[in-house]
Design a protein around this motif. Structure first.
Motif, PDB file in Angstrom:
ATOM      1  N   GLN A 258       0.849  -1.193   0.000  1.00 34.70           N
ATOM      2  CA  GLN A 258       0.000   0.000   0.000  1.00 34.70           C
ATOM      3  C   GLN A 258       0.886   1.245   0.000  1.00 34.70           C
ATOM      4  OE1 GLN A 258      -2.638  -0.310   3.374  1.00 34.70           O
ATOM      5  NE2 GLN A 258      -2.974   1.889   3.330  1.00 34.70           N
ATOM      6  N   LEU A 259       0.739   2.083  -1.026  1.00 38.64           N
ATOM      7  CA  LEU A 259       1.623   3.251  -1.124  1.00 38.64           C
ATOM      8  C   LEU A 259       1.339   4.285  -0.040  1.00 38.64           C
ATOM      9  CD1 LEU A 259       3.708   5.092  -2.524  1.00 38.64           C
ATOM     10  CD2 LEU A 259       1.857   5.861  -4.033  1.00 38.64           C
ATOM     11  N   LEU A 260       0.058   4.637   0.117  1.00 38.20           N
ATOM     12  CA  LEU A 260      -0.284   5.773   0.981  1.00 38.20           C
ATOM     13  C   LEU A 260      -1.164   5.361   2.147  1.00 38.20           C
ATOM     14  CD1 LEU A 260      -1.147   8.295  -1.860  1.00 38.20           C
ATOM     15  CD2 LEU A 260       0.848   8.443  -0.350  1.00 38.20           C
ATOM     16  N   GLY A 261      -0.973   6.050   3.265  1.00 41.93           N
ATOM     17  CA  GLY A 261      -1.889   5.908   4.387  1.00 41.93           C
ATOM     18  C   GLY A 261      -2.945   7.007   4.296  1.00 41.93           C
ATOM     19  N   PRO A 262      -3.918   6.981   5.240  1.00 41.77           N
ATOM     20  CA  PRO A 262      -5.046   7.908   5.112  1.00 41.77           C
ATOM     21  C   PRO A 262      -4.734   9.354   5.481  1.00 41.77           C
ATOM     22  CG  PRO A 262      -5.342   6.459   7.001  1.00 41.77           C
ATOM     23  CD  PRO A 262      -4.083   6.018   6.328  1.00 41.77           C
ATOM     24  N   HIS A 263      -3.636   9.626   6.230  1.00 44.04           N
ATOM     25  CA  HIS A 263      -3.421  10.997   6.714  1.00 44.04           C
ATOM     26  C   HIS A 263      -2.187  11.639   6.093  1.00 44.04           C
ATOM     27  CE1 HIS A 263      -6.626  10.411   9.461  1.00 44.04           C
ATOM     28  NE2 HIS A 263      -6.053   9.331   9.938  1.00 44.04           N
ATOM     29  N   THR A 264      -2.391  12.857   5.568  1.00 40.76           N
ATOM     30  CA  THR A 264      -1.272  13.606   4.997  1.00 40.76           C
ATOM     31  C   THR A 264      -1.197  14.949   5.705  1.00 40.76           C
ATOM     32  OG1 THR A 264      -1.653  12.558   2.867  1.00 40.76           O
ATOM     33  CG2 THR A 264      -0.311  14.534   2.836  1.00 40.76           C
ATOM     34  N   GLU A 265      -0.018  15.291   6.195  1.00 42.05           N
ATOM     35  CA  GLU A 265       0.143  16.548   6.930  1.00 42.05           C
ATOM     36  C   GLU A 265       1.037  17.497   6.137  1.00 42.05           C
ATOM     37  OE1 GLU A 265      -0.166  16.524  10.775  1.00 42.05           O
ATOM     38  OE2 GLU A 265       0.845  18.456  11.140  1.00 42.05           O
ATOM     39  N   ARG A 266       0.563  18.711   5.979  1.00 37.94           N
ATOM     40  CA  ARG A 266       1.327  19.728   5.257  1.00 37.94           C
ATOM     41  C   ARG A 266       2.511  20.186   6.116  1.00 37.94           C
ATOM     42  NH1 ARG A 266       1.438  25.234   4.540  1.00 37.94           N
ATOM     43  NH2 ARG A 266       0.265  25.519   6.450  1.00 37.94           N
ATOM     44  N   ILE A 267       3.679  20.250   5.503  1.00 42.91           N
ATOM     45  CA  ILE A 267       4.879  20.705   6.226  1.00 42.91           C
ATOM     46  C   ILE A 267       5.279  22.103   5.766  1.00 42.91           C
ATOM     47  CG2 ILE A 267       7.345  20.210   6.671  1.00 42.91           C
ATOM     48  CD1 ILE A 267       5.435  18.159   7.913  1.00 42.91           C
ATOM     49  N   ALA A 268       5.214  22.335   4.440  1.00 41.98           N
ATOM     50  CA  ALA A 268       5.588  23.656   3.896  1.00 41.98           C
ATOM     51  C   ALA A 268       4.850  23.872   2.589  1.00 41.98           C
ATOM     52  CB  ALA A 268       7.094  23.717   3.650  1.00 41.98           C
ATOM     53  N   GLY A 269       4.548  25.142   2.282  1.00 43.58           N
ATOM     54  CA  GLY A 269       3.878  25.462   1.009  1.00 43.58           C
ATOM     55  C   GLY A 269       2.391  25.140   1.063  1.00 43.58           C
ATOM     56  N   PRO A 270       1.676  25.343  -0.047  1.00 39.95           N
ATOM     57  CA  PRO A 270       0.228  25.108  -0.062  1.00 39.95           C
ATOM     58  C   PRO A 270      -0.111  23.621  -0.051  1.00 39.95           C
ATOM     59  CG  PRO A 270       1.009  25.793  -2.236  1.00 39.95           C
ATOM     60  CD  PRO A 270       2.193  25.851  -1.335  1.00 39.95           C
ATOM     61  N   SER A 271      -1.364  23.290   0.313  1.00 39.30           N
ATOM     62  CA  SER A 271      -1.745  21.871   0.323  1.00 39.30           C
ATOM     63  C   SER A 271      -2.179  21.406  -1.070  1.00 39.30           C
ATOM     64  CB  SER A 271      -2.844  21.616   1.350  1.00 39.30           C
ATOM     65  OG  SER A 271      -3.899  22.508   1.116  1.00 39.30           O
ATOM     66  N   ARG A 272      -2.485  22.340  -1.977  1.00 37.65           N
ATOM     67  CA  ARG A 272      -2.819  21.983  -3.370  1.00 37.65           C
ATOM     68  C   ARG A 272      -1.996  22.861  -4.297  1.00 37.65           C
ATOM     69  NH1 ARG A 272      -8.533  22.843  -1.425  1.00 37.65           N
ATOM     70  NH2 ARG A 272      -9.373  20.752  -1.085  1.00 37.65           N
ATOM     71  N   LEU A 273      -1.569  22.294  -5.424  1.00 40.71           N
ATOM     72  CA  LEU A 273      -0.857  23.111  -6.411  1.00 40.71           C
ATOM     73  C   LEU A 273      -1.743  23.312  -7.632  1.00 40.71           C
ATOM     74  CD1 LEU A 273       2.837  21.845  -6.445  1.00 40.71           C
ATOM     75  CD2 LEU A 273       1.841  23.783  -5.225  1.00 40.71           C
ATOM     76  N   PRO A 274      -1.727  24.529  -8.226  1.00 40.61           N
ATOM     77  CA  PRO A 274      -2.536  24.765  -9.419  1.00 40.61           C
ATOM     78  C   PRO A 274      -1.895  24.166 -10.668  1.00 40.61           C
ATOM     79  CG  PRO A 274      -1.375  26.767  -8.754  1.00 40.61           C
ATOM     80  CD  PRO A 274      -1.031  25.723  -7.744  1.00 40.61           C
ATOM     81  N   GLU A 275      -2.722  23.604 -11.519  1.00 37.75           N
ATOM     82  CA  GLU A 275      -2.281  23.104 -12.828  1.00 37.75           C
ATOM     83  C   GLU A 275      -3.198  23.707 -13.884  1.00 37.75           C
ATOM     84  OE1 GLU A 275      -0.356  22.217 -15.152  1.00 37.75           O
ATOM     85  OE2 GLU A 275       0.167  20.181 -14.535  1.00 37.75           O
ATOM     86  N   GLN A 276      -2.608  24.424 -14.842  1.00 38.33           N
ATOM     87  CA  GLN A 276      -3.407  25.084 -15.887  1.00 38.33           C
ATOM     88  C   GLN A 276      -3.466  24.188 -17.109  1.00 38.33           C
ATOM     89  OE1 GLN A 276      -4.788  28.182 -15.377  1.00 38.33           O
ATOM     90  NE2 GLN A 276      -5.878  27.963 -17.319  1.00 38.33           N
ATOM     91  N   LEU A 277      -4.660  23.745 -17.469  1.00 35.69           N
ATOM     92  CA  LEU A 277      -4.829  22.957 -18.694  1.00 35.69           C
ATOM     93  C   LEU A 277      -5.926  23.624 -19.513  1.00 35.69           C
ATOM     94  CD1 LEU A 277      -4.746  19.232 -17.413  1.00 35.69           C
ATOM     95  CD2 LEU A 277      -2.867  20.632 -18.269  1.00 35.69           C
ATOM     96  N   GLY A 278      -5.560  24.158 -20.679  1.00 34.27           N
ATOM     97  CA  GLY A 278      -6.539  24.877 -21.481  1.00 34.27           C
ATOM     98  C   GLY A 278      -7.052  26.070 -20.706  1.00 34.27           C
ATOM     99  N   ASP A 279      -8.401  26.234 -20.669  1.00 34.34           N
ATOM    100  CA  ASP A 279      -8.946  27.408 -19.992  1.00 34.34           C
ATOM    101  C   ASP A 279      -9.277  27.147 -18.515  1.00 34.34           C
ATOM    102  OD1 ASP A 279     -11.152  25.797 -20.327  1.00 34.34           O
ATOM    103  OD2 ASP A 279     -12.134  27.071 -21.820  1.00 34.34           O
ATOM    104  N   THR A 280      -8.794  26.041 -17.978  1.00 34.64           N
ATOM    105  CA  THR A 280      -9.172  25.679 -16.608  1.00 34.64           C
ATOM    106  C   THR A 280      -7.940  25.546 -15.708  1.00 34.64           C
ATOM    107  OG1 THR A 280     -11.074  24.481 -17.467  1.00 34.64           O
ATOM    108  CG2 THR A 280     -10.402  23.933 -15.237  1.00 34.64           C
ATOM    109  N   THR A 281      -8.073  26.072 -14.492  1.00 30.71           N
ATOM    110  CA  THR A 281      -7.038  25.851 -13.476  1.00 30.71           C
ATOM    111  C   THR A 281      -7.531  24.741 -12.556  1.00 30.71           C
ATOM    112  OG1 THR A 281      -6.567  28.215 -13.529  1.00 30.71           O
ATOM    113  CG2 THR A 281      -5.655  26.974 -11.688  1.00 30.71           C
TER     114      THR A 281
END
Ligand SMILES: C[S@@+](CC[C@H](N)C(=O)[O-])C[C@H]1O[C@@H](n2cnc3c(N)ncnc32)[C@H](O)[C@@H]1O
Length: 460
Positions: A258-281
């Motif tokens: 199993q790669l991931l467990g259920p809990h992820t804790e942010r250490i630095a930076g934002p918890s989501r990164l924006p990805e621009q594809l076409g006209d949508t972020t």
């Protein structure tokens, strides 16, 4: 070839023999025959004559290893990666890219023929990835202890949970790859070994995951047996300097597989990164599903939009919507677009992205697709256009039943498994739909994985 003995299989472990390869299997294997008996040999191609040593043999088939290619297929090429066929990440590096694309087209054609009958619909050529290397924007390396108390990055071996130490990966996005390797080097500086259930049960570190966006930002996730990695804070500046825009720790006390467990804790930076594809972020959490090649994800989005052609009067459902890859651009053009997805993290990303893009007509339901469809046209709106992107297992028959009841005009069925696609298309054709076109989009160059889009419309 050894004499065929009635009491033994046509081939036994250790036999060396000459074989003609007559077809491609689904992974890296070419397929040859000894009479009716099938032999799979990885790294071979149809039309080749090879010298092989049998590595395992059962009543039905044998597996061999390639000793020598006696007569090469024209499509053979040098794999261009020293780990090829020991690492399980790629299966077609020995085949030139145009042949990989033709092979995917042919596999989709077989699925379509199975559903609609031979000769009914010619599938379109596979859309290539340009270039076919560096497309994997998500890189996961597993950690292993070296004899000198260091850590080495590994991938899983071909058809095995065992680990193979890796030093290069031309299939990965270079930014993501370099950050993953530099992170492993930096983790040497901490006094924590890699966890190994057999030999290092007290080790702390498991894997390093990097997700890179097309504008060069990277999300780094360290997967560990404990919620905290002592000493990590001191490493943060170096990891940021190495390209980590955001850093998180995933706590996974679970099984090796199993790669991931259920809990992820942010250490630095934002918890989501924006990805621009076409006209949508899009806003991507690193542990939620998002297509691995953003460039080909955009091709998929555009192909779905081309087929569904939503306009201001249309209500669109995007079933199995993940983080809203299809829902958001559909909503931009439609009256209303609903996404349905049972992964709460992906639904959170999709809702955040809808708000970020100012798409108030995009709504997301966290739940099971068949259950949600039962409510459509009753206490929820009835969609007249539907995008579906189920997991490998394909559609629950209840989904086909509900689509037959709701009678949307057009369906865009995205599939990552041609066998279940063929099965489901057959059911949809029986439920009042006609297959208009089908194509595959090469989301995973150098592999046998196939991503397909089937476009269906209501008959009558
Ligand atoms: C192949 S992914 C597609 C995601 C999205 N369309 C994209 O391209 O990014 C399939 C998604 O279906 C979700 N899923 C699987 N079975 C489901 C079910 N029965 N109900 C709701 N979601 C489901 C998974 O969590 C996963 O996010």
């Amino acid at each position: 070839m050894p004499p065929l003995d009635a009491k033994r299989h046509p081939a036994a472990r250790g036999d060396e023999l000459e074989l003609t390869i007559d077809a491609m299997g689904s992974g890296p294997d070419g397929v040859g025959h000894l009479g009716d008996y099938v032999v799979f040999v990885p790294g071979t191609l149809p039309g080749e004559r090879v010298w092989t040593r049998i590595t395992s043999a059962t009543r039905k088939f044998a597996r061999g290893e390639l000793l020598e290619v006696l007569a090469e297929a024209p499509e053979r090429r040098a794999p261009g990666c020293q780990h090829y066929l020991r690492c399980g990440g790629c299966q077609r590096r020995h085949q030139d890219y145009p042949a990989q694309l033709r092979d995917k087209q042919a596999r989709l054609q077989r699925a379509v023929d199975h559903a609609a009958g031979p000769g009914v619909l010619a599938v379109q050529p596979t859309v290539p990835a340009r270039p076919p290397h560096g497309q994997r924007h998500k890189v996961v390396v597993h950690l292993r202890n070296t004899r000198t108390n260091g850590l080495e990055p590994c991938f899983h071996r071909l058809r095995s949970p065992e680990l193979e130490a890796i030093t290069e990966c031309p299939a990965s996005d270079p930014l993501a790859w370099d950050l993953a390797l530099e992170t492993v080097r930096r983790l040497h500086d901490l006094p924590h070994g890699a966890w190994d259930p057999d030999f290092a049960p007290h080790g702390l570190l498991r894997s390093v995951l990097v997700r890179a966006t097309t504008n060069g930002a990277c999300h780094l996730v360290l997967v560990a047996r404990q919620p905290e990695i002592p000493g990590l804070q001191e490493l943060v500046p170096a990891l940021q300097a190495a390209g980590a825009t955001a850093i998180a720790v995933n706590h996974n006390p679970g099984e090796f597989s199993q790669l991931l467990g259920p809990h992820t804790e942010r250490i630095a930076g934002p918890s989501r990164l924006p990805e621009q594809l076409g006209d949508t972020t899009y806003l991507i959490s690193p542990t939620a599903f998002f297509q691995t090649s953003p460039q080909q994800a955009l091709v998929l989005v555009e192909s779905v939009l081309d087929w569904l052609r939503p306009s201001a009067n249309d209500v669109v459902a995007d079933l199995f919507c993940g983080g809203g890859l299809l829902t958001l651009p559909l909503a931009r053009r439609a009256k209303l677009a609903f996404g349905v997805e049972w992964n709460a993290l992906a639904v959170g990303d999709a809702r955040a992205a809808a708000e970020h893009n100012g798409l108030r007509n995009a709504t997301f339901h966290s739940g099971d697709v068949p259950t949600w469809l039962l409510r459509c046209g009753r206490d929820l709106p009835r969609p007249n256009l539907v995008a579906l992107d189920p997991p490998r297992a394909g559609l629950d028959p209840a989904v086909v039943r509900e689509l037959a009841r709701l009678r949307p005009q057009r369906l865009a069925y995205v599939s990552c498994e041609p066998e279940t696609l063929g099965r489901d298309l057959r059911l949809l054709l029986g439920a009042g739909y006609r297959l208009h076109s089908a194509l595959s989009i090469d989301m995973f160059p150098e592999t046998a994985h196939l991503e397909a889009l089937a476009c269906l419309e209501r008959t009558g």
